[in-house]
Structure formats: structure tokens, C-alpha cells
Scaffold this active site. Structure first.
Site, PDB file in Angstrom:
ATOM      1  N   LYS A  53       0.838  -1.211   0.000  1.00  0.00           N
ATOM      2  CA  LYS A  53       0.000   0.000   0.000  1.00  0.00           C
ATOM      3  C   LYS A  53       0.872   1.261   0.000  1.00  0.00           C
ATOM      4  CE  LYS A  53      -3.839  -2.442   2.188  1.00  0.00           C
ATOM      5  NZ  LYS A  53      -4.655  -2.726   3.397  1.00  0.00           N
ATOM      6  N   GLN A  97      -4.582  -1.517   9.614  1.00  0.00           N
ATOM      7  CA  GLN A  97      -4.530  -2.833   8.994  1.00  0.00           C
ATOM      8  C   GLN A  97      -5.106  -3.884   9.948  1.00  0.00           C
ATOM      9  OE1 GLN A  97      -3.636  -3.363   5.818  1.00  0.00           O
ATOM     10  NE2 GLN A  97      -4.034  -5.549   5.985  1.00  0.00           N
ATOM     11  N   ASP A 120     -10.983   2.833   4.472  1.00  0.00           N
ATOM     12  CA  ASP A 120     -11.452   1.446   4.377  1.00  0.00           C
ATOM     13  C   ASP A 120     -12.979   1.369   4.419  1.00  0.00           C
ATOM     14  OD1 ASP A 120      -9.419  -0.483   4.041  1.00  0.00           O
ATOM     15  OD2 ASP A 120      -8.695  -0.123   6.080  1.00  0.00           O
TER      16      ASP A 120
END
Ligand code: GUN
Length: 318
Positions: A53, A97, A120
């Protein structure tokens, strides 16, 4: 006839190239979108995902930083660090994460992220907006799958979609996006009866339950579009020989490397499906491309700019 292969690598590349132009324009106007990735502990898979990422940000000349607290961090302390990121104006996007180490209260941490920076789409405010089909940041993997279907001109309206897996990250949000795109949607899970029979009703079948090669040809209506969200590493030669019995090149590659990645879809499905995403090179690269899209979108929204419509469906999904 073998299925048409829907390459996420190619589609992801296209999306990022389109974004590159937009980012350069933003930078000329003095805006550099910034992403903070919070990686708690030392889960090796998470380390690889976060590295990819960050690399994608660098490649597109976005600002990025990695925050790496130890697995022993207390929830309160992590909440404090998220609060700091929320307050920093140059940080447009925050991702935590998953999975978080078990002592950490994950729902509390995800709730602490400013919804405007929640790239997200995991915050309840953004989940609510998704349910209501209101504009907001959408979870990256489901958004990427919708983009893949759209760019390959796979009809959704009026079709039957079956999603196997009901996770908050993929199954549930994807089912909602498919529903908003006017599919007739069924969500299946470990308690579903006659799973192969239900799956066979699908024009679009999504495998997102995290079980290697679970979806076999008997699950597939001939010609169906099959989206494989799973990424599973196999290391047992006996398992590999069975899975790749009809795929000598993949068996050969397994023997060279001593391991292979397989999805939740059995390799033989390629002979029955009409279209299929590969593993690797399918859904994975799309997730990262959509994270970049969401980072730019968060930067624009935070500055009160309108979000350009890259496509009908992406706009509708926003
Ligand atoms: N872990 C597995 N998938 C994801 C994802 O899409 N986002 C984050 N933050 N963590 C994950």
C-alpha cells in the site's frame, strides 16, 4: 471452453493511471493527498499488505507514512495515536490494517477513525451510508470488484448474484453494492443448506469465505462470472498434486517454489465459468488501486471539492 480471465492486475493498472493525472492536477493546485497506515504488531501477511500500500502511494507521488506500534500496545494508547492522526491536516486518509492483535479492542479502534479519513469504509457512519446508498467512502475490495465488473461490461442489473461469505470487510458490503446495482442478491455462509445448489443459481458468484479451493465446478452454473476473493497459501505437496492435477504448469511452479497461492475457487472452475478472476492477479491488486482512489477522494472531500465521476458505477457507489 475455458473462462475469460478478468485480470485485476490490468484493471488496477488502468485505474491507477487514470488517478495519476488527477493527482498531478491536485498537486499543481497545492494539494498532496496523504495516507497514514497503522500496522500494529508483526503479522507477516499484514506487513506485506502495508508495504504494498505504501509502495502504491509512492508510485503515484502521494504522501504516506507508516505507524507501527508494538503488538503489546494498549487500546487507550492506540486510540490516542489515531486521535493525533485525525487532528493532522496533512493526513487525509487513515487505515488500520486488520487483524489487530486480540487484546486490542478492534471495534473501538475502527470507531475512533474520523469517518472523513476512513479510507477502508469500516466506520459505522460509512457503513450506514453504504446501507442507505448515500455518497461516502466504500470498502476497497468490494468497490474494486464492482469496478472490475463494470470495466469488463458484465451486466449486474437483473442478474442473480450469490456472495459466499458474510464478513464486514467483503461479503456484507459487496452484497449491498450488488443490490444497489439492481442484482438479486443472496448471501451464503457456513450454515447455508445446499450451498452448491444455491451457488449454481448465480449468474455472478463471489467466493469470499477464506477456504482454499472450496468452490468446485459443481458450484458453478456454466458460463457464470466467478469472482475469487480468497488468497490461501498451500505448502502440502499432496494437496497441490490433487488441486493442480489438470494444471501441469501450476504443479510445476509449485514444485519449484515449494508453495503456491490458491483462491477460494478450485482451479478446475476455469473450465466451467464464463469469466473468472485469477489468484494471484485478480481481486488483490484492485483493493490497492481502490485504496488510492479513496485516498484522493478523501483529500478532495475534506477540502470541499466535488469528486469527479470516473465512471457511472463508481459515482453511483460513492
Ligand atoms: N485486512 C484484510 N483486508 C483488509 C482491508 O481491506 N483493509 C484493512 N485495513 N485491513 C485488511
Amino acid at each position: 471452453m475455458a473462462a475469460r480471465i478478468l485480470s485485476g492486475t490490468e484493471t488496477g493498472k488502468q485505474i491507477r493511471e487514470e488517478l495519476r493525472q488527477e493527482i498531478q492536477e491536485l498537486k499543481r493546485a497545492g494539494v498532496t493527498p496523504g495516507l497514514a497506515a497503522v500496522l500494529v504488531g508483526d503479522n507477516p501477511a499484514s506487513q506485506i499488505y502495508v508495504r504494498n500500500k505504501i509502495r502504491a502511494c509512492e508510485e503515484l507521488e502521494l504522501y504516506s507514512e507508516r505507524i507501527t506500534p508494538p503488538a503489546s500496545i494498549r487500546t487507550e494508547e492506540l486510540l490516542e495515536q489515531i486521535g493525533q492522526l485525525n487532528r493532522r491536516p496533512e493526513i487525509d486518509a487513515i487505515l488500520v490494517q486488520l487483524p489487530l492483535p486480540s487484546p486490542v479492542d478492534a471495534p473501538r479502534v475502527l470507531m475512533a477513525v474520523d469517518p472523513a479519513k476512513d479510507v477502508d469504509g469500516f466506520h459505522p457512519v460509512n457503513v450506514g451510508a453504504l446501507v442507505a446508498n448515500r455518497p461516502a467512502l466504500r470498502p476497497c475490495t468490494p468497490a474494486g470488484i464492482m469496478e472490475l465488473l463494470r470495466r469488463h461490461e458484465i451486466e449486474i442489473k437483473g442478474r442473480r448474484a450469490v456472495v459466499i461469505g458474510r464478513s464486514d470487510i467483503v461479503g456484507k458490503p459487496l452484497a449491498l453494492l450488488l443490490l444497489h446495482a439492481h442484482a438479486t442478491v443472496t448471501i451464503c455462509h457456513s450454515h447455508t443448506q445446499d450451498l452448491p445448489g444455491v451457488a449454481r443459481s448465480a449468474d455472478i458468484l463471489v467466493a469470499a469465505m477464506g477456504r482454499a479451493a472450496f468452490v468446485t465446478p459443481e458450484f458453478i452454473r456454466p458460463g457464470a462470472t466467478v469472482i475469487d476473493v480468497g488468497i490461501n497459501r498451500i505448502e502440502d505437496p499432496g494437496v497441490a498434486e490433487k488441486l493442480f492435477a489438470r494444471h501441469p504448469q501450476r504443479l510445476e511452479a509449485f514444485r519449484r517454489k515449494g508453495s503456491a497461492l490458491v483462491g477460494d475457487v478450485h482451479p478446475d472452475v476455469v473450465e466451467v465459468a464464463g469469466a473468472l478472476t485469477p489468484v494471484p492477479g485478480g481481486v488483490g491488486p484492485l483493493t490497492i488501486a481502490m485504496l488510492m482512489v479513496n485516498t484522493v477522494e478523501a483529500a478532495r472531500r475534506r477540502r470541499g471539492q466535488s469528486v469527479p465521476s470516473r465512471s457511472g458505477q463508481m459515482a453511483a457507489a460513492r
